[in-house]
Design a protein around this motif. Structure first.
Motif: not given
Length: 477
Positions: A311-316, A328-337, A438-439
């Motif tokens: 939810s917050i990746s793009y705005i972050f 880089g926002f697009i890879v954050a959820p994958y690399l978080f999990l 995604s955004s």
């Protein structure tokens, strides 16, 4: 002590120390990237960490985990000192050997890892950091094994603060390549000297025991391939991106992974208390049931947290970073999990360590790592940095499934059908997020809240049980 209380106390106290150690660098990332003229410099710094983690696996040789396992084998203090002393003597020798090898092959390492021989000074600093970090992990261990929580917490607060207090002035003076690695080395040396003074009574050369070392190596050496496989999962993608796309892309990927690696805060908190808890309770009659429950509970927490990161990746990234890093926002959820799946794997695979059979870990992780590498070659050219993140996530997912299935057949683990359903739900959530929104901050937050409520309904019985246990403990106290 109540097992739930023991686990949560170690999770919160030791984990909090590790979290603070991780969260300060996370907070500093937007500041540091704005002080550097391009993403290439941040990419070089992150690749230095990649190199250190790779070489440290050989320097430690699984001795840290073997040390923990054997420390709790017997309660006699003299035997525990033998364990600590033997582990340090061995690790000191291997760390020096690895340090010298890194210096010998400095030109090759500079070209392969960093993409040019002009980065040799970074290799020097990485070699020193490997030597310091590998021995420091052993020297600091008695503090944790004795449950000296306050000291561990304060040390983990001081270390990153000291590091950035030195690196910021260096960055302001234009030393973009060596500022972070050099300050990290100085901070590591300071921390090691502190723990050496504190724990010196646990380490005596005369207590080195060759027979004990043999037992520890039988536990530790089979774990070495595990650490190398973890490196393939967590770091090899950066090297492949550097060689297939460029070091600038590696820098963007590294920044993208920082929000993703915020899950390292959860993972670090878990790891901080897990080893003490798991080995101190390994002889309990209902150990399998307890371990399985912890696996499920941590899994649900991981799924909920991932949904909100989506939810917050793009705005972050849009708010905190320059446009150069927004991709880089697009890879954050994958690399978080992904690190959370690694955490779940370690919870499950710890059953193999308890029965002193560590080789299944290697085989299972290797299968996942092989899939990760194959997918990297396929997805990086077509999807760029997102392809590398997807490959990492799928690799861990496969490892977790194989590990759980094997343990269930060995009657060392049990998983409920509602957890399987929960895993399917988060997979569907991620696909929907990536393909359609995604955004879109508002809609994804609402979906994340809905998913959390659904998980709460599924596990309402367990939630009420945990709450009632805490109330009983408070009443007794």
């Amino acid at each position: 002590m109540n097992k739930l209380k023991l686990f949560l106390e170690n999770f919160l106290v030791y984990g909090l120390g590790g979290v603070i150690n991780k969260i300060i660098p996370l907070i500093m990332v937007p500041i540091v990237t704005r002080m550097m003229p391009s993403s290439e410099y941040f990419g070089v710094n992150d690749l230095s960490h990649t190199l250190i983690s790779f070489c440290s696996a050989f320097a430690i040789m699984g001795m840290y985990d073997a040390m923990y396992r054997m420390f709790f084998e017997k309660e006699e203090k003299e035997n525990q000192k033998k364990v600590c002393s033997t582990a340090l003597c061995f690790t000191l020798v291997t760390s020096v050997v690895v340090f010298l090898i890194m210096l010998l092959f400095k030109s090759f390492i500079s070209s392969y890892f960093f993409g040019g021989k002009e980065y040799i000074n970074v290799v020097y600093l990485s070699a020193i950091a490997t030597l310091v970090g590998s021995t420091n992990s052993i020297i600091a261990a008695p503090t944790r094994m004795q449950n000296n929580r306050k000291i561990y917490l304060l040390a983990n607060i001081a270390s990153p603060m000291l590091s950035y207090a030195m690196s910021i002035p260096l960055l302001l003076k234009g030393y973009y390549l060596i500022a972070l690695p050099l300050s990290g080395v100085i901070s590591g040396i300071t921390l090691e000297l502190f723990f050496l003074c504190l724990n010196r009574g646990w380490f005596k050369i005369r207590l080195f025991d060759a027979k004990l070392l043999k037992q520890m190596l039988l536990i530790g050496v089979p774990l070495l391939p595990n650490f190398l496989v973890y490196w393939l999962f967590n770091s090899c993608d950066k090297v492949m991106i550097t060689n297939m796309i460029g070091i600038g892309a590696a820098g963007i990927y590294s920044v993208g992974s920082k929000l993703g690696h915020a899950s390292q805060l959860i993972y670090t908190a878990f790891a901080g208390g897990w080893q003490y808890f798991s080995f101190s309770t390994m002889k309990e009659k209902n150990q399998v049931e307890s371990n399985s429950k912890i696996f499920e509970y941590l899994g649900i927490i991981s799924f909920i947290a991932t949904a909100f990161i989506c939810s917050i990746s793009y705005i972050f990234y849009d708010v905190l970073f320059t446009k150069e890093y927004l991709e880089g926002f697009i890879v954050a959820p994958y690399l978080f999990l992904a690190p959370l799946l690694q955490m779940l794997f370690q919870v499950a695979a710890n059953q193999f360590i308890i029965i002193k059979k560590t080789w299944p870990n290697m085989l299972i992780l290797s299968a996942g790592a092989g899939i990760n590498l194959i997918l990297n070659f396929i997805l990086i050219p077509s999807l760029g940095i997102e392809g590398a993140a997807i490959a990492t996530l799928i690799g861990y997912f496969v490892s977790d499934i194989i590990c759980v299935v094997v343990l269930i057949r060995m009657k060392l683990m049990s998983i409920s059908s509602k957890f399987v359903f929960s895993a399917i739900l988060i997979a569907v959530f991620i696909v929907v997020w990536r393909c359609f929104m995604s955004s879109n901050f508002v809609i994804t937050v609402l979906l994340a809240v809905f998913l959390s409520i659904l998980y709460g309904i599924l596990y309402r019985g367990e939630i009420f049980t945990v709450i009632s246990k805490f109330r009983k403990d408070e009443y007794k106290n």
